[in-house]
Write an enzyme that holds these catalytic residues in place. Structure first.
Site, PDB file in Angstrom:
ATOM      1  CD  GLU A 318      -3.110  -1.034   2.177  1.00 46.99           C
ATOM      2  OE1 GLU A 318      -3.029  -0.177   3.074  1.00 46.99           O
ATOM      3  OE2 GLU A 318      -4.060  -1.836   2.085  1.00 46.99           O
ATOM      4  CD  GLU A 422      -4.053  -5.857   3.171  1.00 49.15           C
ATOM      5  OE1 GLU A 422      -4.878  -5.062   3.671  1.00 49.15           O
ATOM      6  OE2 GLU A 422      -2.832  -5.743   3.321  1.00 49.15           O
TER       7      GLU A 422
END
Ligand SMILES: *[C@@H]1O[C@H](CO)[C@@H](O)[C@H](O)[C@H]1NC(C)=O
Ligand SMILES: *[C@@H]1O[C@H](CO)[C@@H](O)[C@H](O)[C@H]1NC(C)=O
Ligand SMILES: *[C@@H]1O[C@H](CO)[C@@H](O)[C@H](O)[C@H]1NC(C)=O
Ligand SMILES: *[C@@H]1O[C@H](CO)[C@@H](O)[C@H](O)[C@H]1NC(C)=O
Ligand SMILES: *[C@@H]1O[C@H](CO)[C@@H](O)[C@H](O)[C@H]1NC(C)=O
Ligand SMILES: CC(=O)N[C@H]1CO[C@H](CO)[C@@H](O)[C@@H]1O
Length: 557
Positions: A318, A422
């Site tokens: 991320e 995720e």
């Protein structure tokens, strides 16, 4: 899990006859001296930094380590008090404790066995490790092992709960600062030893998974001046876990979750606050340091023993590209890929979508081979999705995410190979510390960041607070959930699996949590709200969405 690392309150004093007290004083004194000596020795060997008496006392309180393979072994075989001395390791089960100072990429191999076996097939739907997993043809059904080597407050709130809000202990940086180096090392090593063990991998295999994504952070490799993080201890636990994955036929996706300077300024990068990677005074330094980390890691993991096992190699979790210069991140990405490939890694290299939107990756990084775009999908971190009714959330997973995945997989409209690294089944942001330590939820309108433009101070749920949006039911034990809610949670999870399998597949977030069942596959499976085998499911997006409102499912809780 409750109290950790001897940080709890001390016993209250009580009265006793003087002779008992006196005897206790003498015995106590002797014990105290022994404990002190042991504590000082342990304190000194665990950390090269100097430790205060308070920290050393905590060392004496630690539970007995799992180290039966040290029985009968002479301490003289090891360089005393160093990282290599297994007598300083909290747990030595399944580690090869024969001393070697051999390094690969500057990283120790000590703890590893010299032979390995790649014959294991985790389940009948996928090939054994020694055979090829045909990415893009067979879906990845994977699980994250979050909150283990990279600490997250909502996964292990017990680390954070006993501090006051003015202590500001909110992430791994502030936690290790508050504990001090010696106690931080003991506390975290016990967590590494207890939160994940061999049985974890057996359970993951039995749940029908074929991949594990293992988050870890740069301090497994090294730390820099001023870092409070516990250096290097997580490294050996990472290596052992990789071997446990092998023994269960599970392929590994290495996920570097925190890099020098922080790539996103979020708590799970280690340090909450600003992005110091490719940004700010040390932005270039941190970019170089993170390349150096990858240089070491890729040299190590290019060893033949990992070829069949580590089939996915992640660059960084991320990166907050929406706040960074896109060209800088792409340049860093290209440099990192060159370094990693140059060291002999031929695994799939995984890069994050950076929150730019999947469509924006069309035509980027086209000169590189064998890359995979990783998107993380949740319906609870923005108010537009949070207000969708249950049926609409399910529809969104089936229609919205499936369409996105298909566009992204097509190189005329997107990057190409894409997966979801995720996601979870949660339908609210109610879990304790999910947004931050001591910050509430959007759902209840208690998300107070101290900054008006990022706070959410009126409730956001599908009923518009009439009836009132509340968190008690979502945070309840699943045995208290209604049948309709259980059915929805199961269908929603299966819908997402279906959708992400239109791409290369998925990794659920996460295997286990201390207390949030909607974020723990293990707890969800036990409660019957996740499939018992990740590859055997009943809901598919081709079916029509059940009438959850008609079943009496509340939208406010
Ligand atoms: C290493 O080998 C020993 C002895 O054969 C075994 O007990 C242990 O489980 C192995 N460890 C791993 C992680 O494979
Ligand atoms: C343990 O490590 C030592 C040193 O690297 C190696 O010589 C030995 O073969 C290993 N033992 C096992 C059981 O793999
Ligand atoms: C980038 O760095 C500057 C200087 O440290 C800081 O003010 C800013 O908040 C950082 N940007 C982000 C997105 O954190
Ligand atoms: C790209 O990255 C490399 C290595 O980090 C750096 O030396 C170079 O200056 C960067 N180029 C640009 C255009 O930013
Ligand atoms: C509040 O948040 C906004 C949006 O993230 C940011 O631009 C602003 O600088 C923040 N204000 C303060 C005082 O931190
Ligand atoms: C402020 C902050 O960084 N919050 C993040 C902490 O981590 C959780 C997930 O672990 C995120 O949901 C928060 O946004």
């Amino acid at each position: 899990m409750k109290q950790r690392g001897g940080a709890g309150p001390s016993e209250p004093p009580y009265n006793e006859p003087w002779w008992k007290r006196r005897k206790k004083w003498i015995i106590g004194g002797v014990i105290f001296i022994i404990v002190l000596i042991v504590a000082i020795v342990v304190g000194v060997v665990v950390s090269q930094n100097k430790s205060s008496p308070v920290e050393s006392q905590a060392a004496a309180d630690t539970p007995k380590p799992k180290n039966s393979n040290l029985n009968g072994v002479s301490e003289d075989n090891y360089p005393k008090g160093t990282y290599y001395d297994p007598f300083t390791w909290f747990d030595t089960a399944d580690f090869n404790i024969t001393y070697t100072d051999q390094l690969v990429g500057g990283l120790p191999i000590m703890g590893l066995n010299s032979s390995w076996n790649d014959d294991v097939q985790c389940n009948p739907t996928v090939p054994a490790l020694k055979d090829t997993f045909e990415y893009g043809k067979m879906p990845i059904r994977g699980i994250n092992i979050g909150g283990w080597l990279s600490i997250e407050p909502f996964i292990t709130p017990s680390f954070f709960q006993h501090y006051d809000s003015h202590d500001n202990v909110i992430d791994e940086w502030t936690l290790t600062t508050a504990l001090g180096s010696s106690r931080a090392a003991q506390t975290l090593e016990q967590h590494y030893s207890a939160f994940v063990d061999f049985q974890t991998f057996v359970d993951i295999r039995n749940a029908g998974f074929d991949h594990v994504r293992i988050p870890f952070s740069y301090w497994a490799v090294t730390t820099y001046e001023g870092d409070p993080y516990v250096p290097k201890i997580s490294w050996r636990y990472l290596l052992r876990a990789i071997e446990w994955a092998r023994q269960n036929g599970l392929r590994v996706n290495l996920d570097l979750h925190g890099i020098p300077g922080s790539q996103n300024g979020w708590n799970h990068s280690g340090r909450q606050g600003v992005v110091g990677w490719l940004n700010g005074t040390d932005g270039t330094l941190n970019a170089q340091r993170s390349i150096d980390i990858h240089d070491q890691l890729s040299t190590f993991f290019a060893q033949p023993r990992y070829k069949n096992l580590i089939t996915m190699y992640g660059l960084v979790n991320e990166p907050r590209m929406v706040e960074l210069n896109t060209a800088d991140v792409l340049n860093w990405t290209t440099t990192a890929i060159k370094t990693i490939r140059g060291n002999g890694i031929d695994a799939v290299i995984v890069f994050g979508d950076g929150f730019m939107g999947l469509d924006n990756w069309q035509g980027k990084l086209t000169n590189e081979q064998n890359l995979l775009l990783d998107v993380h999908q949740y319906v609870i971190f923005n108010v537009d999705q949070l207000t969708l009714s249950h049926s609409d959330k399910l529809n969104f997973a089936c229609k919205g995410w499936t369409a996105q995945m298909k566009r992204s997989m097509d190189t005329s409209t997107g990057f190409g190979p894409t997966m979801c690294g995720e996601w979870s089944q949660a339908d609210t942001d109610c879990a304790l510390y999910l947004n931050d330590v001591g910050i509430g939820s959007r759902w209840q309108g208690t998300l107070n960041t101290g900054n008006a433009s990022t706070s959410v101070l009126s409730p956001v749920c599908p009923t518009n607070n009439n009836p009132q949006c509340e968190c008690n039911d979502a945070n309840a034990d699943p045995s208290d959930y209604s049948d309709a809610y259980k059915k929805w949670l199961l269908d929603f999870a299966e819908a997402q699996m279906d959708s992400f399998e239109q791409g290369w597949g998925w990794f659920y977030w996460t295997w286990d949590t201390e207390q949030s069942p909607q974020w723990s596959y293990k707890k969800g499976m036990a409660a019957g709200i996740l499939p018992q085998k990740a590859y055997q499911r009943t809901f598919h997006c081709t079916q029509s969405v059940p009438d959850f409102a008609g079943m009496g499912l509340a939208e406010n809780y």
